[in-house]
Write an enzyme that holds these catalytic residues in place. Sequence first.
Site, mmCIF file in Angstrom:
data_model
loop_
_atom_site.group_PDB
_atom_site.id
_atom_site.type_symbol
_atom_site.label_atom_id
_atom_site.label_comp_id
_atom_site.label_asym_id
_atom_site.label_seq_id
_atom_site.Cartn_x
_atom_site.Cartn_y
_atom_site.Cartn_z
ATOM 1 C CG MET A 18 -13.199 4.819 1.975
ATOM 2 S SD MET A 18 -14.572 3.887 1.239
ATOM 3 C CE MET A 18 -15.994 4.782 1.909
ATOM 4 C CB VAL A 19 -8.852 9.440 -1.054
ATOM 5 C CG1 VAL A 19 -8.631 10.534 -2.096
ATOM 6 C CG2 VAL A 19 -7.826 9.564 0.058
ATOM 7 C CD GLN A 97 -7.379 8.588 8.105
ATOM 8 O OE1 GLN A 97 -7.322 8.601 6.891
ATOM 9 N NE2 GLN A 97 -7.341 7.466 8.810
ATOM 10 C CB CYS A 126 -3.300 5.450 3.648
ATOM 11 S SG CYS A 126 -3.671 5.422 1.873
ATOM 12 C CE LYS A 169 -8.756 2.498 8.616
ATOM 13 N NZ LYS A 169 -7.921 2.062 7.485
ATOM 14 C CG HIS A 197 -6.552 -1.923 6.764
ATOM 15 N ND1 HIS A 197 -6.736 -1.061 5.710
ATOM 16 C CD2 HIS A 197 -6.804 -3.162 6.247
ATOM 17 C CE1 HIS A 197 -7.069 -1.732 4.628
ATOM 18 N NE2 HIS A 197 -7.108 -3.021 4.937
ATOM 19 C CB ALA A 257 -13.348 0.793 3.265
ATOM 20 C CD GLU A 258 -13.650 -3.672 -2.311
ATOM 21 O OE1 GLU A 258 -12.920 -3.569 -3.303
ATOM 22 O OE2 GLU A 258 -13.694 -4.705 -1.597
#
Length: 421
Positions: A18-19, A97, A126, A169, A197, A257-258
């Site tokens: 995650m950026v 990553q 992404c 990914k 994903h 992630a979230e």
Amino acid sequence: MIKKMMLDYTNKVCLAPMVRSGELPMRLMADKYGCDLLWTPELIDKKLITTTRIENKQLNTIDFVAANNNHQNSKKPPTEAIIFRKHPQESGKLILQLGSSDPELAVEASSKVIKDVDGIDLNCGCPKSFSTHSGMGAELLKTPELLCSILRNLVEKIGKPNNKPISCKIRMLANFDKTYKLVEQIVTTGISNLTIHCRTPNMRNRQNPFWNYLPKLIPLIEKNGVSVILNGNFQSKSDLIAIQKALNNDKISIMMAESAEANPSVFSEVPKSQDQLITEIFELGKKYHLYSGTKFLIMNMIPGKSKYYQIFSQCKNFESMEQEIIKMNENKTIEQWKNDKIYKILNKNCQKSNSFNEEEFVKEMEKRSVEVEKFFGAWKEDAMLLDLNDSPTKRTMEIPKHKLKNNRNGNVNKRQKIEAV
């Protein structure tokens, strides 16, 4: 049979790349609460190549720093920026990553960091512009030959010589046959793991992921000796158990992630409340991170309807934030504050925030497990392999009052809503 590498990707709960959110304080928190594998944020090949490796004896970290060039007319001296920081606590579980669209640059960048990480993962999923520029991220799905060339070069020139696994990914495509063909090409490159994903590049994270193709894709992947991690709105360890049971496969792993961004203790059986986590990540941020980055992490952990959202948003430095954290911990039992959502468990479900106590959280996860079992129990090939309707949905949201601009008369502008896609 799954390949046996130095790093085992099977039956794991992982922290997603995650950026901004996946920096060292978040990774250390996730590790503390039971995360099995940790992904760094995407790091671009050209930037990594410019870095210098430094052993930070004061913090006991390995820092990769790059010159932060100021404007040529600026009188300020050049500064250095930390591009990547690794803590010894992450050893044995840290995957970097990589953002790249060039086999040679990918190898050059990876060679600088491979001794300090446990694997390299190529970002092929992404859809954000910071990832897709120059053909990286989800743009690689449109050029499978290039994608596979990068992976083969990483496997042969980085993975094998260092006995470190290479992975990637991806996102799914809206058509099953095209997705199947793409996966078929990827799993023959020599990679050790493929993370899917379960959304397409067109989709947004507020949309429910698609699991339709998984019963066909997973056997294809594992048949080639590659392990599988699934990503997309997973929210707890119970989600791993549920999807393993539904697919009758205890090798599958999941990536969060979230939900982890909102509550990094989600890797434990029952997560901690937000006030506890904010206190912990503040201390880690103060030690290992910049103030701006630490504040970003903390603001993602505060429910929008909490009184503390405005309070913390107005903090300007570590000192002012520390004072507010002290007050937050003192206010926990005071009547006027004790029901604030910051003292509950924050859960994110497709960008929708929910706050639970421990019992409510467990019940919510049990309900999710039933939904997983129900979905795969009713899975029928003819219906599930049709093209996906992956059009991004629009979202209408209120602009927070503090972000509304006043007109010349001092009144709030009439436009109260914005649409985002």
